[in-house]
Motif scaffolding. Structure first.
Motif: not given
Length: 385
Positions: A72, A75, A128, A130, A345, A379
């Motif tokens: 991940d 952030r 995330h 994951s 993202e 992502n």
């Protein structure tokens, strides 16, 4: 009152062709037929699948993702800003520049600081990588097992190769145990997807996904009530043929196995097109609209089943338009881009916003530009149905 409503709902003429009654489908002499009450078993089985999914994601998918290198991204947290937080939840996640300036003045921040706060706050709410990997791994495991199981159940059935056979002696068709359990498992899985939908990763086609799940569940329930299991299982098998390829593509994309992801996406696109836009209308829809009426007249169950199939086909056309856009991007760039249904993202210096008081256009260069583009590519994930 309830007994009267139940008697009206289950009238023979609603669910069965003319000159046929429920009495003809009563179990006798060791022969078992499909009964609407059988579908109630899908509810506890759906809850069991939800529990199994939670265990699978925690003890299988998550360790597998870590082993494959799924990480991940870090952030950045946001500083507490009650005014901005209220606006974020009550008014909107993406305020216009004029409103952004007003909020900046209220909080004693610069416009750029306010823009950065909203970008970071939106990133905190995004699922995330994951989590996406675990969801795709669970669907891959189920769709692959379902497709293999469906092939094993139907391979020796004549209606798999000649759909017109679905209507031989219809509706007096005995329920086979293997077909029942496979059909029940599929129905339970889609019910479980509906249960977990509010907690799963939300994408731009969320409404279409909800419509798809409702249509699929209603279609399976309707087909079971009208003993249309033979043609119903053909629809399920055609869907599973493409679905497990899609989820495998996502898994490899999250793990950043670009070659495997790109290869599977091209394969998935062809399989989706052939199964849902060629075989489904020319073989399944044709037989349900025309060949199903041999020796009988239309009945309400016929109209409901075919109407739902048409809604499903319209959803296929919508999703294939997204696949074509992804294919165009793939052929143009030579690599898979982000899922056009998902939000990428955001970096702290998004193009088109202010930096040091100077407006930056889409073509402006920056020190972190290449890194941001790479993040958006890795992502994201491929378009799904």
């Amino acid at each position: 009152m309830l007994s009267g409503l139940n008697a009206w709902l289950w009238q023979d003429r609603f669910w069965l062709p003319s000159n046929h009654t429920w009495a003809q489908l009563e179990d006798k002499d060791g022969l078992v037929f499909a009964h609407p009450g059988h579908m109630l078993a899908a509810l506890p089985l759906a809850l069991a699948l939800v529990a199994l999914r939670m265990a699978f994601e925690r003890f299988v998918a998550l360790p597998l993702g870590r082993w494959l290198g799924v990480r991940d991204p870090t952030r950045r947290q946001v500083k507490p800003q009650p005014t901005l937080e209220r606006y974020f939840f009550k008014t909107g996640r993406r305020p216009q520049e004029a409103q952004m300036a007003v909020l900046a003045a209220q909080c004693g921040l610069t416009l750029r600081q306010t823009q950065r706060w909203f970008r970071r706050r939106r990133n905190l709410d995004r699922p995330h990588l994951s989590k996406k990997f675990c969801e795709a791994s669970w669907r891959l495991a189920f769709y692959l097992c379902s497709f293999v199981g469906g092939v094993c159940v139907l391979y020796h059935k004549p209606w798999l190769w000649t759909p017109a056979v679905c209507w031989d002696n219809y509706p007096i068709q005995v329920l086979e145990p293997s077909l029942y359990w496979w059909y029940l498992l599929e129905l339970s899985f889609y019910v479980s997807l509906l249960i977990t939908l509010p907690f799963d990763t939300k994408r731009k086609d969320f409404k279409e996904q909800v419509a798809h799940h409702f249509v699929t569940i209603t279609l399976m329930a309707t087909s079971y009530c009208s003993n249309l299991l033979r043609v119903g299982c053909l629809v399920l098998l055609l869907h599973d043929a493409a679905d497990f390829l899609l989820e495998a593509c996502k898994v490899f994309n999250y793990a950043r196995w670009s070659l495997a992801c790109n290869t599977l996406f091209v394969l998935f696109s062809f399989v989706f097109f052939y199964t849902r836009l060629v075989l489904l209308p020319t073989q399944i829809l044709y037989t349900t609209y025309y060949e199903s009426l041999r020796g009988s007249s239309p009945f309400p169950g016929y109209y409901l089943f075919n109407g739902l199939l048409m809604v499903l086909q319209l959803l296929h056309l919508y999703w294939f338009s997204l696949i074509l856009r992804m294919l165009y991007s793939f052929l143009k760039k030579g690599q898979m881009g982000k899922d056009i249904r998902s939000d990428a993202e955001e970096s702290d210096s998004s193009d088109g916003e202010l930096r040091n008081g100077v407006a930056r256009g889409p073509g402006a260069a920056s020190a972190d530009g290449p890194r941001s583009r790479a993040a958006r590519l890795t992502n994201g994930h491929v378009a799904a149905t």
